[in-house]
Design an enzyme around this catalytic site. Structure first.
Site, PDB file in Angstrom:
ATOM      1  N   PHE A  14       0.837  -1.204   0.000  1.00  0.00           N
ATOM      2  CA  PHE A  14       0.000   0.000   0.000  1.00  0.00           C
ATOM      3  C   PHE A  14       0.880   1.265   0.000  1.00  0.00           C
ATOM      4  O   PHE A  14       0.875   2.048  -0.972  1.00  0.00           O
ATOM      5  CB  PHE A  14      -0.935  -0.084   1.215  1.00  0.00           C
ATOM      6  CG  PHE A  14      -1.514   1.215   1.667  1.00  0.00           C
ATOM      7  CD1 PHE A  14      -2.161   2.055   0.766  1.00  0.00           C
ATOM      8  CD2 PHE A  14      -1.428   1.610   3.003  1.00  0.00           C
ATOM      9  CE1 PHE A  14      -2.700   3.267   1.184  1.00  0.00           C
ATOM     10  CE2 PHE A  14      -1.962   2.803   3.427  1.00  0.00           C
ATOM     11  CZ  PHE A  14      -2.591   3.642   2.521  1.00  0.00           C
ATOM     12  N   ASP A  34      10.118  -6.749  -3.435  1.00  0.00           N
ATOM     13  CA  ASP A  34       8.933  -7.198  -2.700  1.00  0.00           C
ATOM     14  C   ASP A  34       8.773  -8.704  -2.925  1.00  0.00           C
ATOM     15  O   ASP A  34       9.082  -9.201  -4.001  1.00  0.00           O
ATOM     16  CB  ASP A  34       7.685  -6.474  -3.224  1.00  0.00           C
ATOM     17  CG  ASP A  34       6.554  -6.429  -2.200  1.00  0.00           C
ATOM     18  OD1 ASP A  34       6.134  -5.334  -1.817  1.00  0.00           O
ATOM     19  OD2 ASP A  34       6.085  -7.520  -1.780  1.00  0.00           O
ATOM     20  N   GLY A  39       1.599  -7.686  -0.688  1.00  0.00           N
ATOM     21  CA  GLY A  39       1.500  -6.676  -1.751  1.00  0.00           C
ATOM     22  C   GLY A  39       1.035  -7.322  -3.046  1.00  0.00           C
ATOM     23  O   GLY A  39       0.907  -8.547  -3.142  1.00  0.00           O
ATOM     24  N   ASP A  63      12.952 -11.779  -1.284  1.00  0.00           N
ATOM     25  CA  ASP A  63      12.639 -11.726   0.146  1.00  0.00           C
ATOM     26  C   ASP A  63      13.771 -11.032   0.912  1.00  0.00           C
ATOM     27  O   ASP A  63      14.942 -11.387   0.729  1.00  0.00           O
ATOM     28  CB  ASP A  63      12.471 -13.176   0.646  1.00  0.00           C
ATOM     29  CG  ASP A  63      11.697 -13.229   1.942  1.00  0.00           C
ATOM     30  OD1 ASP A  63      12.103 -12.557   2.914  1.00  0.00           O
ATOM     31  OD2 ASP A  63      10.680 -13.947   1.981  1.00  0.00           O
ATOM     32  N   TYR A 153       5.056  -7.150  16.967  1.00  0.00           N
ATOM     33  CA  TYR A 153       5.190  -6.154  15.887  1.00  0.00           C
ATOM     34  C   TYR A 153       5.778  -4.856  16.456  1.00  0.00           C
ATOM     35  O   TYR A 153       6.737  -4.305  15.906  1.00  0.00           O
ATOM     36  CB  TYR A 153       3.816  -5.894  15.254  1.00  0.00           C
ATOM     37  CG  TYR A 153       3.803  -4.746  14.269  1.00  0.00           C
ATOM     38  CD1 TYR A 153       4.296  -4.903  12.975  1.00  0.00           C
ATOM     39  CD2 TYR A 153       3.301  -3.489  14.633  1.00  0.00           C
ATOM     40  CE1 TYR A 153       4.298  -3.833  12.073  1.00  0.00           C
ATOM     41  CE2 TYR A 153       3.295  -2.422  13.743  1.00  0.00           C
ATOM     42  CZ  TYR A 153       3.791  -2.603  12.472  1.00  0.00           C
ATOM     43  OH  TYR A 153       3.792  -1.548  11.579  1.00  0.00           O
ATOM     44  N   ASN A 184      -1.588   5.161  11.728  1.00  0.00           N
ATOM     45  CA  ASN A 184      -2.814   4.793  10.994  1.00  0.00           C
ATOM     46  C   ASN A 184      -2.961   5.442   9.618  1.00  0.00           C
ATOM     47  O   ASN A 184      -3.758   6.356   9.425  1.00  0.00           O
ATOM     48  CB  ASN A 184      -4.061   5.121  11.836  1.00  0.00           C
ATOM     49  CG  ASN A 184      -4.126   4.194  13.024  1.00  0.00           C
ATOM     50  OD1 ASN A 184      -3.455   4.450  14.021  1.00  0.00           O
ATOM     51  ND2 ASN A 184      -4.854   3.098  12.912  1.00  0.00           N
ATOM     52  N   VAL A 199      -8.853  -0.339   9.383  1.00  0.00           N
ATOM     53  CA  VAL A 199     -10.248   0.024   9.636  1.00  0.00           C
ATOM     54  C   VAL A 199     -10.882   0.818   8.485  1.00  0.00           C
ATOM     55  O   VAL A 199     -12.024   0.516   8.080  1.00  0.00           O
ATOM     56  CB  VAL A 199     -10.370   0.759  11.003  1.00  0.00           C
ATOM     57  CG1 VAL A 199      -9.573   2.038  11.064  1.00  0.00           C
ATOM     58  CG2 VAL A 199     -11.797   1.051  11.351  1.00  0.00           C
ATOM     59  N   ASP A 287      -3.904  -4.167  20.401  1.00  0.00           N
ATOM     60  CA  ASP A 287      -4.271  -2.832  19.909  1.00  0.00           C
ATOM     61  C   ASP A 287      -4.068  -1.804  21.014  1.00  0.00           C
ATOM     62  O   ASP A 287      -4.329  -2.091  22.185  1.00  0.00           O
ATOM     63  CB  ASP A 287      -5.744  -2.798  19.478  1.00  0.00           C
ATOM     64  CG  ASP A 287      -5.930  -3.275  18.048  1.00  0.00           C
ATOM     65  OD1 ASP A 287      -4.909  -3.502  17.363  1.00  0.00           O
ATOM     66  OD2 ASP A 287      -7.086  -3.425  17.626  1.00  0.00           O
TER      67      ASP A 287
END
Ligand SMILES: NC(=O)c1ccc[n+]([C@@H]2O[C@H](COP(=O)([O-])OP(=O)(O)OC[C@H]3O[C@@H](n4cnc5c(N)ncnc54)[C@H](O)[C@@H]3O)[C@@H](O)[C@H]2O)c1
Length: 318
Positions: A14, A34, A39, A63, A153, A184, A199, A287
């Protein structure tokens, strides 16, 4: 920017594909690396279509866990924009070893290959996740030192920052590293499908299909949503910054907080889906409850300012 060769890792993703698009529009020489795990080649095709002038693009499907692939990708490169990663917070709780292999080992492979190839600057995607359980808002870059990480992460991104700061010191005459902590990010080409979808694309997809949106928690948790074109501009500013930015990290956000309930109303209004409802599910492990950035450091050192707000970003996507 002219006369430089750029490497974008995660170019089919993205954010990577939006950076690629901007560099193609600016007629630049770019190599993309990539492994297509999250992706898509269609993202690259969309970006490369925008090429102008002498723009050149070479794609390496490979990779970052393979040092030889990283060395090949870094050949002749001046600026690395490292975006390849295992990007899911819940996914990282399910598979911490994979998260470490891609986000830490892979990061070191790209960093070391960049340094050995003589790249001048290494810009990399960090994350607001490094603020973990730190309740102090707005988050300032120095606050992360007190954070307890909520996921592998988040930990992997914090380790990236330590490597980058160390390499900026140990190899100061070779390479300058700059970390961008994204908050975000949203925009076109963000995948609305899959268990780990973000989201905004998920909700836009649901609203367009007349399906209820799922809100994790009661909707009072908040986020600092940042349109992807702001992130592209931050990368260009970091690549060209003339001050002493090496070894530093910068929040890249809008500096505004929006609750999930507010986001739901905004999207319903914009998409004209007033009758659409929502279902609440338990808050997800890993989260963070609230994210809200201070963007003062990026403003003063990089001259960064958000070009798009949440609303104007959503409008730009339509
Ligand atoms: N989207 C956000 O809101 C956000 C927020 C904070 C940080 N970030 C960071 O920004 C970067 C880009 O995220 P994105 O949202 O574009 O995600 P994305 O999944 O769309 O892009 C990541 C890309 O990396 C590639 N990749 C994954 N593992 C790889 C490997 N082992 N070797 C080579 N390529 C590999 C994927 O195929 C994908 O194209 C990531 O580092 C992510 O952690 C994103």
């Amino acid at each position: 920017m002219n006369g430089k060769r750029w490497l974008i890792t995660g170019a089919a993703g993205f954010i990577g594909s939006h950076i690629l698009e901007a560099l193609m529009e600016a007629g630049q020489d770019v190599v993309g690396l990539d492994n297509l795990s999250s992706g898509f080649t269609r993202n690259i095709e969309a970006a490369v279509q925008k090429r102008t002038g002498n723009a050149r693009f070479e794609f390496i499907e490979g990779d970052i866990r393979d040092p030889a692939v990283c060395e090949r990708a870094c050949e002749g490169v001046d600026i690395v924009l490292h975006h390849a990663a295992f990007v899911s917070v819940p996914g990282s709780l399910a598979d911490p070893a994979l998260t470490h292999a891609v986000n830490v080992d892979g990061f070191v492979n790209v960093l070391q290959a960049a340094k050995n190839a003589g790249a001048r600057r290494f810009i990399y995607a960090s994350s607001s996740a490094v603020y973990g359980d730190c309740a102090k808002l707005p988050s300032r870059e120095e606050d992360s030192v007190r954070a307890k990480f909520l996921s592998p992460y988040a930990l992997s991104k914090a380790i990236n920052e330590m490597y980058a700061a160390a390499w900026s010191g140990i190899y100061a005459s070779h390479i300058q590293c700059v970390g961008l902590r994204y908050f975000n990010v949203f925009g076109a080409r963000q995948d609305p499908n899959g268990p780990y979808a973000a989201v905004i694309p998920r909700w836009i997809d649901a609203l367009k299909n007349g399906a209820p949106v799922t809100i994790y928690g009661d909707g009072t948790s908040s986020r600092d949503f940042c349109y992807v074109k702001n992130v592209v501009s931050a990368n260009m500013l970091a690549a060209n910054a003339s001050g002493d930015v090496s070894g530093q990290v910068f929040n890249i956000a809008c500096g505004e907080k929006t609750t999930l309930n507010e986001l739901f109303s905004t999207l319903k209004n914009r998409l004209g889906r007033q009758t659409s409802g929502c279902v609440h599910e338990p808050f997800r492990a890993g989260d963070i409850a609230h994210s809200f950035a201070s963007i003062e450091r990026a403003r003063s050192c990089l001259n960064y300012k958000p070009i798009f707000s949440l609303e104007s970003g959503i409008q730009d996507m339509e």
